[in-house]
Scaffold this motif. Structure first.
Motif, short mmCIF file in Angstrom:
data_model
loop_
_atom_site.label_atom_id
_atom_site.label_comp_id
_atom_site.label_asym_id
_atom_site.label_seq_id
_atom_site.Cartn_x
_atom_site.Cartn_y
_atom_site.Cartn_z
N THR A 253 0.84 -1.19 0.00
CA THR A 253 0.00 0.00 0.00
C THR A 253 0.88 1.24 0.00
OG1 THR A 253 -1.72 -1.17 1.19
CG2 THR A 253 -1.81 1.22 1.25
N LEU A 254 0.54 2.18 -0.92
CA LEU A 254 1.32 3.40 -1.06
C LEU A 254 0.39 4.59 -1.17
CD1 LEU A 254 3.91 2.26 -3.77
CD2 LEU A 254 4.32 2.44 -1.32
N GLY A 255 0.96 5.77 -0.96
CA GLY A 255 0.24 7.03 -1.21
C GLY A 255 -1.09 7.07 -0.51
N ALA A 256 -2.17 7.10 -1.32
CA ALA A 256 -3.51 7.24 -0.78
C ALA A 256 -4.04 5.94 -0.22
CB ALA A 256 -4.46 7.75 -1.87
N GLY A 257 -3.24 4.90 -0.20
CA GLY A 257 -3.69 3.64 0.35
C GLY A 257 -4.29 2.73 -0.69
N VAL A 258 -4.05 2.99 -1.99
CA VAL A 258 -4.59 2.15 -3.05
C VAL A 258 -3.58 1.05 -3.37
CG1 VAL A 258 -5.39 2.09 -5.41
CG2 VAL A 258 -5.96 4.02 -3.96
N ALA A 259 -4.07 -0.16 -3.50
CA ALA A 259 -3.19 -1.33 -3.60
C ALA A 259 -2.40 -1.38 -4.89
CB ALA A 259 -4.01 -2.60 -3.46
N VAL A 260 -1.21 -1.97 -4.81
CA VAL A 260 -0.36 -2.21 -5.97
C VAL A 260 -0.34 -3.71 -6.22
CG1 VAL A 260 1.91 -1.86 -6.98
CG2 VAL A 260 1.10 -0.32 -5.19
N ALA A 261 -0.52 -4.14 -7.45
CA ALA A 261 -0.55 -5.56 -7.74
C ALA A 261 0.26 -5.89 -8.97
CB ALA A 261 -2.00 -6.02 -7.93
N ALA A 262 1.05 -6.97 -8.87
CA ALA A 262 1.79 -7.43 -10.03
C ALA A 262 0.87 -8.22 -10.95
CB ALA A 262 2.97 -8.29 -9.59
N GLU A 263 -0.14 -8.87 -10.38
CA GLU A 263 -1.10 -9.64 -11.15
C GLU A 263 -2.13 -8.69 -11.79
OE1 GLU A 263 -1.01 -12.97 -11.61
OE2 GLU A 263 0.93 -12.87 -10.58
N PRO A 264 -2.98 -9.21 -12.68
CA PRO A 264 -4.02 -8.36 -13.26
C PRO A 264 -4.85 -7.69 -12.17
CG PRO A 264 -3.90 -10.45 -14.42
CD PRO A 264 -2.99 -10.58 -13.24
N VAL A 265 -5.17 -6.44 -12.39
CA VAL A 265 -5.97 -5.68 -11.43
C VAL A 265 -7.42 -6.17 -11.48
CG1 VAL A 265 -6.84 -3.37 -10.84
CG2 VAL A 265 -4.49 -3.66 -11.66
N LYS A 266 -7.99 -6.39 -10.32
CA LYS A 266 -9.39 -6.81 -10.25
C LYS A 266 -10.28 -5.58 -10.38
CE LYS A 266 -10.75 -9.77 -7.27
NZ LYS A 266 -11.02 -10.43 -5.95
N VAL A 267 -11.02 -5.49 -11.47
CA VAL A 267 -11.84 -4.33 -11.79
C VAL A 267 -13.31 -4.72 -11.82
CG1 VAL A 267 -12.35 -2.53 -13.50
CG2 VAL A 267 -9.97 -3.26 -13.12
N ALA A 268 -14.14 -3.91 -11.17
CA ALA A 268 -15.58 -4.12 -11.19
C ALA A 268 -16.26 -2.91 -11.80
CB ALA A 268 -16.11 -4.35 -9.77
N GLY A 269 -17.20 -3.16 -12.71
CA GLY A 269 -17.98 -2.09 -13.31
C GLY A 269 -19.40 -2.13 -12.76
N ILE A 270 -19.94 -0.97 -12.39
CA ILE A 270 -21.31 -0.87 -11.89
C ILE A 270 -22.04 0.14 -12.75
CG2 ILE A 270 -22.78 -0.49 -9.88
CD1 ILE A 270 -20.29 -0.84 -8.12
N TYR A 271 -23.10 -0.30 -13.42
CA TYR A 271 -23.78 0.53 -14.41
C TYR A 271 -25.28 0.60 -14.14
CZ TYR A 271 -19.36 -0.81 -16.60
OH TYR A 271 -18.03 -1.07 -16.85
N THR A 272 -25.85 1.76 -14.31
CA THR A 272 -27.28 1.95 -14.03
C THR A 272 -28.16 1.59 -15.21
OG1 THR A 272 -27.22 4.28 -14.70
CG2 THR A 272 -26.75 3.79 -12.39
N VAL A 273 -27.55 1.28 -16.33
CA VAL A 273 -28.28 0.94 -17.56
C VAL A 273 -27.64 -0.30 -18.16
CG1 VAL A 273 -28.99 3.32 -18.07
CG2 VAL A 273 -26.78 2.48 -18.90
N PRO A 274 -28.25 -0.89 -19.19
CA PRO A 274 -27.61 -2.04 -19.85
C PRO A 274 -26.28 -1.64 -20.48
CG PRO A 274 -29.93 -1.85 -20.48
CD PRO A 274 -29.59 -0.58 -19.77
N VAL A 275 -25.36 -2.58 -20.55
CA VAL A 275 -24.06 -2.26 -21.14
C VAL A 275 -24.18 -1.98 -22.63
CG1 VAL A 275 -22.66 -3.44 -19.43
CG2 VAL A 275 -23.52 -4.71 -21.39
N GLU A 276 -25.33 -2.25 -23.23
CA GLU A 276 -25.54 -1.91 -24.63
C GLU A 276 -25.82 -0.42 -24.82
OE1 GLU A 276 -25.97 -6.13 -24.06
OE2 GLU A 276 -27.06 -4.48 -23.08
#
Length: 343
Positions: free
Chosen positions: A30-53
């Motif tokens: 953990t550095l700076g603002a406390g956001v994690a550093v990862a050598a592996e792919p970053v785990k990303v989540a998308g949250i959307y209020t409408v369909p992805v289309e």
């Protein structure tokens, strides 16, 4: 009736994959603002209020899928999330160990920021009408500042209208919509200062039938070119044999005799910068809006395609001149977030 909320996982994201990723992340620091550093792919989540289309969200989704295909991220997303449910879904992903959460909080600003404050080690990159808060170091904001491309599409619209009457159908009069409409109008006036505009907002981000009916009314009032900020407008234009200008995505393949040009949003520069910051441990509160600028590769004018040879040369010459100047930094399209009005 509310759409049923849907949860989907990106390619390759399975329960076994999640467990493997969790094990691989034991080296996280953990550095700076406390956001994690990862050598592996970053785990990303998308949250959307409408369909992805839906056109706006589809650009975020496309960029995330592209990053996943490169191996930079593991991506999961939830669509059709109501504003009242948004904070809860954010917490669910945060509790599952996702390192970067992306989405749009235009209708849930306060609640979303409260969630971000509760998870300082997680990076949040969220579409917002407001700016970043330095006191909330792990939340960065973005918006689709594609006024450059919208302005160029306006030049083309101004050259194509015969009645001098252009209809514009938007979702809500919020800054991200207003600035694109105003830039489009400025471009049209470059070709003909006497052009008049009919402007209407349908009060929804995804209601094609309502957008279509609104566009029909504008055509009846003399509009022969329509600015399709929402889905449904190009359908009306096609049925009544008038022209349309697209927004955010290129729909000419679906409307080859109708959509003349489109202002395209490329979310890749925005997301790629965030991914790099998360991996480096340097993610912080910032306004990512600049990465939507044409000079940053965040927007472009779609190819004319079926309208090659049909747009007046004077308009094409002005588009080329202005685009070169925009990319060189010698010409700036005004960012006007005020609600546009009918002439």
């Amino acid at each position: 009736m509310e759409n049923q909320r849907k949860v989907r996982h990106g390619r390759g994201l399975t329960r076994r994959g999640l467990l493997a990723t969790s094990v691989a992340l034991v080296a996280v620091s953990t550095l700076g603002a406390g956001v994690a550093v990862a050598a592996e792919p970053v785990k990303v989540a998308g949250i959307y209020t409408v369909p992805v289309e839906q056109q706006w969200v589809s650009r975020i989704h496309k960029a995330a899928e592209t990053a996943q295909a490169r191996g930079d991220i593991d991506y999961a997303f939830t669509e059709n999330v109501s504003n009242t449910d948004y904070a809860r879904v954010m917490r669910e992903y945060a509790e599952k160990g996702y390192q970067l959460i992306i989405g749009e909080i235009f209708g849930a600003e306060q609640e979303a920021r409260e969630v971000a404050a509760d998870y300082p080690d997680i990076a949040f990159l969220l579409g917002s009408s407001f700016k970043e808060d330095p006191a909330l170091a792990n939340l960065a904001v973005f918006d689709n500042y594609i006024q450059d491309a919208a302005y160029l599409s306006g030049i083309i619209a101004g050259a194509m209208t015969k009645t001098g009457n252009i209809g514009m159908v938007g979702g809500f009069p919020i800054p991200e919509v207003n600035r694109l409409m105003n830039a489009f109008m400025a471009g049209a006036h470059e070709m003909n200062p006497e052009i008049t505009f009919q402007v209407s907002f349908i009060g929804s981000w995804f209601d094609p039938p309502k957008a279509k009916e609104t566009a029909f009314a504008m055509i009846e009032q003399g509009a022969d070119v329509l600015y399709a900020e929402r889905f449904g407008v190009s359908d009306a234009a096609q049925e009544r044999n008038v022209l349309a200008i697209g927004n955010v995505i290129d729909t000419q393949a679906d409307y080859p005799e109708t959509v003349v040009a489109s202002a395209i949003w490329h979310f890749e520069p925005t997301l790629d910068h965030a991914i790099a910051e998360v991996k480096a441990g340097t993610f912080k509160a910032a306004d990512y809006g600049v990465y939507s600028f044409m000079a940053e590769g965040g927007s472009s004018l779609a190819p004319l395609g079926t309208f090659e040879g049909k747009v007046p040369e004077a308009a094409l010459a002005l588009v080329a001149e202005r685009e070169a100047a925009i990319r060189a930094g010698t010409f700036s399209v005004e960012i006007n977030d005020e609600e546009p009005k009918s002439s």
